[in-house]
Design a protein around this motif. Structure first.
Motif, PDB file in Angstrom:
ATOM      1  N   ALA A   2       0.839  -1.205   0.000  1.00 41.67           N
ATOM      2  CA  ALA A   2       0.000   0.000   0.000  1.00 41.67           C
ATOM      3  C   ALA A   2       0.871   1.251   0.000  1.00 41.67           C
ATOM      4  O   ALA A   2       0.558   2.240  -0.677  1.00 41.67           O
ATOM      5  CB  ALA A   2      -0.925  -0.012   1.228  1.00 41.67           C
ATOM      6  N   VAL A   3       1.980   1.185   0.757  1.00 44.16           N
ATOM      7  CA  VAL A   3       2.891   2.334   0.815  1.00 44.16           C
ATOM      8  C   VAL A   3       3.490   2.586  -0.573  1.00 44.16           C
ATOM      9  O   VAL A   3       3.552   3.731  -1.039  1.00 44.16           O
ATOM     10  CB  VAL A   3       4.015   2.079   1.852  1.00 44.16           C
ATOM     11  N   VAL A   4       3.919   1.543  -1.224  1.00 40.35           N
ATOM     12  CA  VAL A   4       4.524   1.684  -2.554  1.00 40.35           C
ATOM     13  C   VAL A   4       3.511   2.271  -3.538  1.00 40.35           C
ATOM     14  O   VAL A   4       3.825   3.191  -4.299  1.00 40.35           O
ATOM     15  CB  VAL A   4       5.039   0.314  -3.063  1.00 40.35           C
ATOM     16  N   LEU A   5       2.300   1.752  -3.505  1.00 34.42           N
ATOM     17  CA  LEU A   5       1.271   2.235  -4.440  1.00 34.42           C
ATOM     18  C   LEU A   5       0.919   3.695  -4.163  1.00 34.42           C
ATOM     19  O   LEU A   5       0.715   4.483  -5.081  1.00 34.42           O
ATOM     20  CB  LEU A   5       0.007   1.370  -4.337  1.00 34.42           C
ATOM     21  N   ASN A   6       0.856   4.037  -2.877  1.00 28.32           N
ATOM     22  CA  ASN A   6       0.479   5.400  -2.519  1.00 28.32           C
ATOM     23  C   ASN A   6       1.619   6.392  -2.758  1.00 28.32           C
ATOM     24  O   ASN A   6       1.434   7.443  -3.369  1.00 28.32           O
ATOM     25  CB  ASN A   6       0.046   5.430  -1.050  1.00 28.32           C
ATOM     26  N   LYS A   7       2.795   6.005  -2.294  1.00 27.41           N
ATOM     27  CA  LYS A   7       3.917   6.933  -2.348  1.00 27.41           C
ATOM     28  C   LYS A   7       4.548   7.007  -3.737  1.00 27.41           C
ATOM     29  O   LYS A   7       4.821   8.101  -4.236  1.00 27.41           O
ATOM     30  CB  LYS A   7       4.970   6.480  -1.310  1.00 27.41           C
ATOM     31  N   ILE A  19      -7.102  -2.414  -6.119  1.00 31.44           N
ATOM     32  CA  ILE A  19      -6.000  -3.308  -6.489  1.00 31.44           C
ATOM     33  C   ILE A  19      -5.782  -4.390  -5.439  1.00 31.44           C
ATOM     34  O   ILE A  19      -5.570  -5.559  -5.751  1.00 31.44           O
ATOM     35  CB  ILE A  19      -4.705  -2.488  -6.700  1.00 31.44           C
ATOM     36  N   MET A  20      -5.857  -3.993  -4.165  1.00 35.06           N
ATOM     37  CA  MET A  20      -5.562  -4.943  -3.097  1.00 35.06           C
ATOM     38  C   MET A  20      -6.796  -5.718  -2.631  1.00 35.06           C
ATOM     39  O   MET A  20      -6.697  -6.601  -1.775  1.00 35.06           O
ATOM     40  CB  MET A  20      -4.938  -4.200  -1.915  1.00 35.06           C
ATOM     41  N   GLY A  21      -7.927  -5.390  -3.189  1.00 34.23           N
ATOM     42  CA  GLY A  21      -9.145  -6.103  -2.812  1.00 34.23           C
ATOM     43  C   GLY A  21      -9.588  -5.789  -1.397  1.00 34.23           C
ATOM     44  O   GLY A  21     -10.084  -6.678  -0.691  1.00 34.23           O
ATOM     45  N   LEU A  22      -9.400  -4.543  -0.993  1.00 31.76           N
ATOM     46  CA  LEU A  22      -9.781  -4.126   0.373  1.00 31.76           C
ATOM     47  C   LEU A  22     -10.798  -2.999   0.288  1.00 31.76           C
ATOM     48  O   LEU A  22     -11.053  -2.462  -0.789  1.00 31.76           O
ATOM     49  CB  LEU A  22      -8.544  -3.634   1.127  1.00 31.76           C
ATOM     50  N   THR A  23     -11.338  -2.626   1.455  1.00 29.79           N
ATOM     51  CA  THR A  23     -12.197  -1.450   1.486  1.00 29.79           C
ATOM     52  C   THR A  23     -11.305  -0.215   1.642  1.00 29.79           C
ATOM     53  O   THR A  23     -10.152  -0.317   2.068  1.00 29.79           O
ATOM     54  CB  THR A  23     -13.177  -1.510   2.670  1.00 29.79           C
ATOM     55  N   THR A  24     -11.862   0.939   1.296  1.00 33.45           N
ATOM     56  CA  THR A  24     -11.111   2.187   1.445  1.00 33.45           C
ATOM     57  C   THR A  24     -10.744   2.431   2.906  1.00 33.45           C
ATOM     58  O   THR A  24      -9.656   2.911   3.212  1.00 33.45           O
ATOM     59  CB  THR A  24     -11.951   3.368   0.908  1.00 33.45           C
ATOM     60  N   LYS A  25     -11.646   2.044   3.788  1.00 32.67           N
ATOM     61  CA  LYS A  25     -11.403   2.219   5.225  1.00 32.67           C
ATOM     62  C   LYS A  25     -10.215   1.351   5.668  1.00 32.67           C
ATOM     63  O   LYS A  25      -9.384   1.786   6.480  1.00 32.67           O
ATOM     64  CB  LYS A  25     -12.669   1.819   5.989  1.00 32.67           C
ATOM     65  N   ALA A  26     -10.155   0.130   5.121  1.00 30.16           N
ATOM     66  CA  ALA A  26      -9.057  -0.769   5.480  1.00 30.16           C
ATOM     67  C   ALA A  26      -7.719  -0.208   4.984  1.00 30.16           C
ATOM     68  O   ALA A  26      -6.695  -0.307   5.668  1.00 30.16           O
ATOM     69  CB  ALA A  26      -9.301  -2.149   4.884  1.00 30.16           C
ATOM     70  N   LEU A  30      -4.534   0.728   7.141  1.00 26.06           N
ATOM     71  CA  LEU A  30      -3.262   0.090   6.783  1.00 26.06           C
ATOM     72  C   LEU A  30      -2.152   1.123   6.609  1.00 26.06           C
ATOM     73  O   LEU A  30      -1.042   0.977   7.142  1.00 26.06           O
ATOM     74  CB  LEU A  30      -3.482  -0.683   5.467  1.00 26.06           C
ATOM     75  N   LEU A  31      -2.476   2.194   5.871  1.00 18.80           N
ATOM     76  CA  LEU A  31      -1.474   3.236   5.629  1.00 18.80           C
ATOM     77  C   LEU A  31      -1.128   3.999   6.894  1.00 18.80           C
ATOM     78  O   LEU A  31       0.011   4.415   7.093  1.00 18.80           O
ATOM     79  CB  LEU A  31      -1.972   4.196   4.546  1.00 18.80           C
ATOM     80  N   SER A  32      -2.122   4.155   7.766  1.00 17.00           N
ATOM     81  CA  SER A  32      -1.869   4.837   9.038  1.00 17.00           C
ATOM     82  C   SER A  32      -0.877   4.039   9.882  1.00 17.00           C
ATOM     83  O   SER A  32       0.097   4.579  10.423  1.00 17.00           O
ATOM     84  CB  SER A  32      -3.187   5.008   9.786  1.00 17.00           C
ATOM     85  N   ARG A  33      -1.111   2.733   9.957  1.00 14.01           N
ATOM     86  CA  ARG A  33      -0.187   1.881  10.736  1.00 14.01           C
ATOM     87  C   ARG A  33       1.190   1.830  10.095  1.00 14.01           C
ATOM     88  O   ARG A  33       2.205   1.867  10.778  1.00 14.01           O
ATOM     89  CB  ARG A  33      -0.771   0.473  10.866  1.00 14.01           C
ATOM     90  N   ALA A  34       1.199   1.782   8.767  1.00 11.67           N
ATOM     91  CA  ALA A  34       2.481   1.743   8.057  1.00 11.67           C
ATOM     92  C   ALA A  34       3.288   3.009   8.334  1.00 11.67           C
ATOM     93  O   ALA A  34       4.498   2.955   8.582  1.00 11.67           O
ATOM     94  CB  ALA A  34       2.226   1.598   6.558  1.00 11.67           C
ATOM     95  N   ARG A  35       2.599   4.137   8.333  1.00 11.21           N
ATOM     96  CA  ARG A  35       3.316   5.397   8.552  1.00 11.21           C
ATOM     97  C   ARG A  35       3.756   5.534  10.002  1.00 11.21           C
ATOM     98  O   ARG A  35       4.791   6.147  10.295  1.00 11.21           O
ATOM     99  CB  ARG A  35       2.443   6.571   8.109  1.00 11.21           C
ATOM    100  N   THR A  36       2.987   4.979  10.887  1.00  8.97           N
ATOM    101  CA  THR A  36       3.409   4.996  12.293  1.00  8.97           C
ATOM    102  C   THR A  36       4.662   4.138  12.472  1.00  8.97           C
ATOM    103  O   THR A  36       5.606   4.532  13.182  1.00  8.97           O
ATOM    104  CB  THR A  36       2.269   4.453  13.187  1.00  8.97           C
ATOM    105  N   ASN A  37       4.685   2.985  11.833  1.00  9.96           N
ATOM    106  CA  ASN A  37       5.860   2.111  11.905  1.00  9.96           C
ATOM    107  C   ASN A  37       7.079   2.777  11.256  1.00  9.96           C
ATOM    108  O   ASN A  37       8.189   2.696  11.776  1.00  9.96           O
ATOM    109  CB  ASN A  37       5.576   0.775  11.213  1.00  9.96           C
TER     110      ASN A  37
ATOM    111  N   LEU B  15      -5.470  11.781  10.625  1.00  7.73           N
ATOM    112  CA  LEU B  15      -4.369  12.715  10.363  1.00  7.73           C
ATOM    113  C   LEU B  15      -3.589  12.286   9.113  1.00  7.73           C
ATOM    114  O   LEU B  15      -3.275  13.103   8.242  1.00  7.73           O
ATOM    115  CB  LEU B  15      -3.436  12.766  11.586  1.00  7.73           C
ATOM    116  N   VAL B  16      -3.307  10.983   9.013  1.00  5.13           N
ATOM    117  CA  VAL B  16      -2.579  10.452   7.847  1.00  5.13           C
ATOM    118  C   VAL B  16      -3.410  10.672   6.582  1.00  5.13           C
ATOM    119  O   VAL B  16      -2.896  11.110   5.548  1.00  5.13           O
ATOM    120  CB  VAL B  16      -2.257   8.953   8.046  1.00  5.13           C
ATOM    121  N   ALA B  17      -4.712  10.399   6.683  1.00  5.40           N
ATOM    122  CA  ALA B  17      -5.586  10.597   5.517  1.00  5.40           C
ATOM    123  C   ALA B  17      -5.615  12.074   5.125  1.00  5.40           C
ATOM    124  O   ALA B  17      -5.624  12.411   3.935  1.00  5.40           O
ATOM    125  CB  ALA B  17      -6.993  10.098   5.829  1.00  5.40           C
ATOM    126  N   PHE B  18      -5.594  12.947   6.108  1.00  5.28           N
ATOM    127  CA  PHE B  18      -5.572  14.385   5.831  1.00  5.28           C
ATOM    128  C   PHE B  18      -4.283  14.769   5.090  1.00  5.28           C
ATOM    129  O   PHE B  18      -4.310  15.502   4.093  1.00  5.28           O
ATOM    130  CB  PHE B  18      -5.683  15.172   7.148  1.00  5.28           C
TER     131      PHE B  18
END
Lengths: 66, 175
Positions: A2-7, A19-26, A30-37, B15-18
């Motif tokens: 997800a990070v690669v696709l987004n960034k 692409i990943m077969g997920l919901t937008t919320k998921a 996912l990206l929030s946790r990835a960015r925290t890590n 925040l990340v989504a923003f």
């Protein structure tokens, strides 16, 4: 992935979800946790350019590591 | 002034989504307001953004020249078998009709080529002036040798009368 696709592929959450077969919320979660890590992993390099580290951010980081 | 607070999972996700430009309307305005009011939230936003920007320093790898070919060869087997069969193998009737059309087309071309070649050959030999062959020259030898005499007269009957033995024959003078 997800990070690669987004960034690097400049895809928005909806496109990544399709692409990943997920919901937008998921994808959002996912990206929030990835960015925290990433934030934790790269904490030593984030302020290497000499800019002062915000005090609040420093405390936040310590809390996460703890 | 609002009291700084630790972010929960939902707040961090917002925040990340923003930061990614994925929040709109009321949600986006709420995050904006909190960034301006909450120093810890603002610092968190700044750190997340800087972390994200660090990825721009990663070396980018260039795909090899055969990347597309290799990728497509891997993707092809993943396609649904029935779709693949339908797309790649035409129905037997269609195949047969195509084969017949191709054969007809080839036969048409061959006939056209033969016709044009034949017409060219006959047209050339029929219309173009040509030199006489040896056989013809031998056959007409006597005619050719006497041509200069024939040219002197325009009447062939007169020549035949001259050829009459009664006129210039051996007996003619004696009688």
């Amino acid at each position: 992935m997800a990070v690669v696709l987004n960034k690097f592929e400049d895809m928005n959450y909806a496109e990544i979800a399709e692409i990943m077969g997920l919901t937008t919320k998921a994808v959002k979660s996912l990206l929030s946790r990835a960015r925290t890590n990433l934030r934790a992993a790269l904490s030593g390099y984030v302020y290497m350019d000499g800019e002062s580290v915000p005090e609040e951010a420093d405390h936040e980081s310590e809390r996460e590591e703890g | 002034m609002s009291q700084p607070s630790q972010l929960n999972e939902q707040e961090r996700a917002d925040l990340v989504a923003f930061l990614d430009g994925e929040l709109t309307g009321e949600a986006a305005r709420a995050v904006e307001a909190r960034i301006s009011l909450d120093p810890r939230y603002r610092a968190e936003a700044q750190t997340l953004k800087r972390t994200w920007d660090l990825l721009d320093f990663l070396p980018r790898s260039e795909p090899s020249p055969s990347f597309t070919e290799r990728t497509l060869s891997k993707v092809a087997p993943i396609q649904k078998p029935d779709t693949q069969t339908r797309e790649r193998t035409p129905a037997p009737q269609t195949q047969s009709r195509r084969r017949r059309l191709r054969a007809l087309l080839a036969a048409g071309w061959a006939a056209a080529v033969v016709l044009v070649a034949s017409a060219g050959y006959h047209g050339y030999h029929g219309l173009a002036p040509r030199e006489p062959g040896e056989q013809e020259l031998i056959r007409d030898l006597r005619l050719i040798e006497s041509k200069r005499y024939y040219d002197l007269t325009e009447d062939i009957d007169f020549l035949r009368q001259l050829d009459d033995p009664d006129l210039f024959g051996e007996d003619a003078g004696g009688s």
